[in-house]
Design a protein around this motif. Structure first.
Motif, PDB file in Angstrom:
ATOM      1  N   LYS A 161      38.230 170.545  61.961  1.00 50.86           N
ATOM      2  CA  LYS A 161      39.029 169.230  61.367  1.00 50.86           C
ATOM      3  C   LYS A 161      39.966 169.133  62.928  1.00 50.86           C
ATOM      4  O   LYS A 161      40.308 167.803  63.367  1.00 50.86           O
ATOM      5  CB  LYS A 161      40.012 169.912  60.471  1.00 50.86           C
ATOM      6  CG  LYS A 161      39.929 169.700  59.233  1.00 50.86           C
ATOM      7  CD  LYS A 161      40.068 170.934  58.138  1.00 50.86           C
ATOM      8  CE  LYS A 161      41.774 170.089  58.128  1.00 50.86           C
ATOM      9  NZ  LYS A 161      42.628 170.684  56.319  1.00 50.86           N
ATOM     10  N   LEU A 164      37.765 166.802  65.180  1.00 52.05           N
ATOM     11  CA  LEU A 164      38.196 165.679  64.978  1.00 52.05           C
ATOM     12  C   LEU A 164      39.495 164.572  64.819  1.00 52.05           C
ATOM     13  O   LEU A 164      39.255 163.368  65.681  1.00 52.05           O
ATOM     14  CB  LEU A 164      37.726 165.130  63.413  1.00 52.05           C
ATOM     15  CG  LEU A 164      36.123 165.467  62.888  1.00 52.05           C
ATOM     16  CD1 LEU A 164      36.012 165.902  61.340  1.00 52.05           C
ATOM     17  CD2 LEU A 164      35.241 164.785  62.963  1.00 52.05           C
ATOM     18  N   ILE A 191      31.143 159.958  59.081  1.00 49.51           N
ATOM     19  CA  ILE A 191      32.227 161.434  59.347  1.00 49.51           C
ATOM     20  C   ILE A 191      32.737 160.848  57.847  1.00 49.51           C
ATOM     21  O   ILE A 191      33.671 161.802  56.974  1.00 49.51           O
ATOM     22  CB  ILE A 191      33.033 161.271  60.330  1.00 49.51           C
ATOM     23  CG1 ILE A 191      31.947 162.058  61.744  1.00 49.51           C
ATOM     24  CG2 ILE A 191      33.928 162.263  60.240  1.00 49.51           C
ATOM     25  CD1 ILE A 191      33.097 161.593  62.961  1.00 49.51           C
ATOM     26  N   THR A 195      32.904 163.843  54.868  1.00 52.24           N
ATOM     27  CA  THR A 195      34.571 164.181  54.416  1.00 52.24           C
ATOM     28  C   THR A 195      35.067 163.645  52.466  1.00 52.24           C
ATOM     29  O   THR A 195      35.471 164.827  51.837  1.00 52.24           O
ATOM     30  CB  THR A 195      35.611 163.678  55.497  1.00 52.24           C
ATOM     31  OG1 THR A 195      34.985 163.880  56.920  1.00 52.24           O
ATOM     32  CG2 THR A 195      37.082 164.824  54.865  1.00 52.24           C
ATOM     33  N   ILE A 205      32.322 169.962  57.827  1.00 51.97           N
ATOM     34  CA  ILE A 205      33.489 169.610  58.984  1.00 51.97           C
ATOM     35  C   ILE A 205      32.841 171.055  59.615  1.00 51.97           C
ATOM     36  O   ILE A 205      33.089 170.978  60.718  1.00 51.97           O
ATOM     37  CB  ILE A 205      34.378 170.057  58.666  1.00 51.97           C
ATOM     38  CG1 ILE A 205      35.366 168.723  57.229  1.00 51.97           C
ATOM     39  CG2 ILE A 205      35.915 169.965  59.701  1.00 51.97           C
ATOM     40  CD1 ILE A 205      36.725 168.772  56.835  1.00 51.97           C
TER      41      ILE A 205
END
Length: 290
Positions: A161, A164, A191, A195, A205
């Motif tokens: 996380k 990203l 992505i 997610t 992730i």
């Protein structure tokens, strides 16, 4: 035509370390003769009903058809309440009748594997994270990890996380964006799809961790990982009484592969790391044979 009876082995115990990704099994004799180990699909007791558990255990019984099992010690992801532990135990008894069964959380397994009969703090850093205060026999304190949305500091999902957010929202790391998308074979729409719309977002992730590991030579990535580990210590370990005086030990792939950074973070937060392993099974074997 008669079927020849299966020659049974000497009595032994069966240990299971069940995670969401895989389950490790070890059949053990006191004299270590005829020991065997194997891996099956992951088991998360929180997400599985009793029928699904029985099906998984039935596969194990076939593989151990020639073994005389006197006890089963099951340590599992999702075994967070006595009710769930009873569900697992009942499913095991259905497949292995008249065998002594103990079911425990994966956190108890980690504590026994890492600390044996000594007090300390045990921690798991893998796809998720968890920790516990252990008195040498049982867990006496547990800061709730809260899962990957609200917690799981220091985990693979937490690191993913952070990556990203840095890749898409930080000018300091903008040069890594194209390299990241190409190396991971991803686009921003993919992505977001993985997610927010597909199951297993936490695993997706966390699957970005190898990219992070490859680029820890970049100061921003290095500091990002270390800060996440420091957050784990602040939000979890530091809340246990006298934790700064107790040894802290870790198991899990993230702890193992980032051990140098983890030790730095511990030192900066004033904690002493005693041991770091990639998986708890060898420690569990030593615990149950001691």
């Amino acid at each position: 035509m008669t079927t020849q009876a299966i020659q049974k082995s000497e009595p032994g115990i069966l240990i299971a370390d069940a995670g969401s990704t895989k389950t490790e099994w070890a059949f053990l004799h006191k004299d270590k003769k005829g020991n065997r180990s194997f891996t099956t699909e992951g088991l998360n007791a929180l997400m599985m009903n009793e029928e699904q558990l029985r099906d998984a255990f039935r596969e194990v019984s076939v593989r151990l058809d020639d073994c005389t099992i006197t006890g089963i010690y099951f340590y599992g992801a999702g075994c967070a309440t006595p009710e769930i532990c009873r569900k697992v135990a009942h499913a095991l008894h259905e497949i292995f009748p008249e065998v002594k069964v103990e079911t425990h959380s994966d956190m108890t397994g980690a504590a026994r594997a890492l600390l044996g009969h000594k007090p300390g703090v045990a921690a798991i850093l893998g796809t998720g994270s968890n920790s516990a205060l252990y008195d040498g026999e049982k867990i006496i304190g547990n800061i709730p990890p809260l899962g990957y949305i609200l917690g799981d500091e220091g985990s693979g999902t937490a690191l993913g996380k952070r990556l990203l957010k840095e890749v898409f929202k930080s000018a300091a790391i903008a040069e890594l964006k194209e390299e990241f998308l190409k190396e991971c074979n991803l686009s921003l729409p993919e992505i977001l799809e993985n997610t927010y719309r597909r199951p297993g977002a936490n695993k997706f992730i966390a699957s970005l961790v190898p990219f992070i590991r490859k680029h820890t030579d970049r100061p921003l990535i290095y500091n990002m990982v270390k800060e996440e580990f420091r957050e784990f210590f602040r939000r979890n370990v530091a809340l246990y009484p006298d934790s700064h005086r107790l040894p802290v030990s870790f198991t899990g792939s993230v702890a193992y592969h980032f051990s140098e950074l983890l030790r730095e973070a511990a030192n900066e937060e004033g904690f002493m790391i005693a041991d770091i392993t990639d998986a708890p099974m060898q420690g569990l074997i030593a615990y149950h044979l001691s």
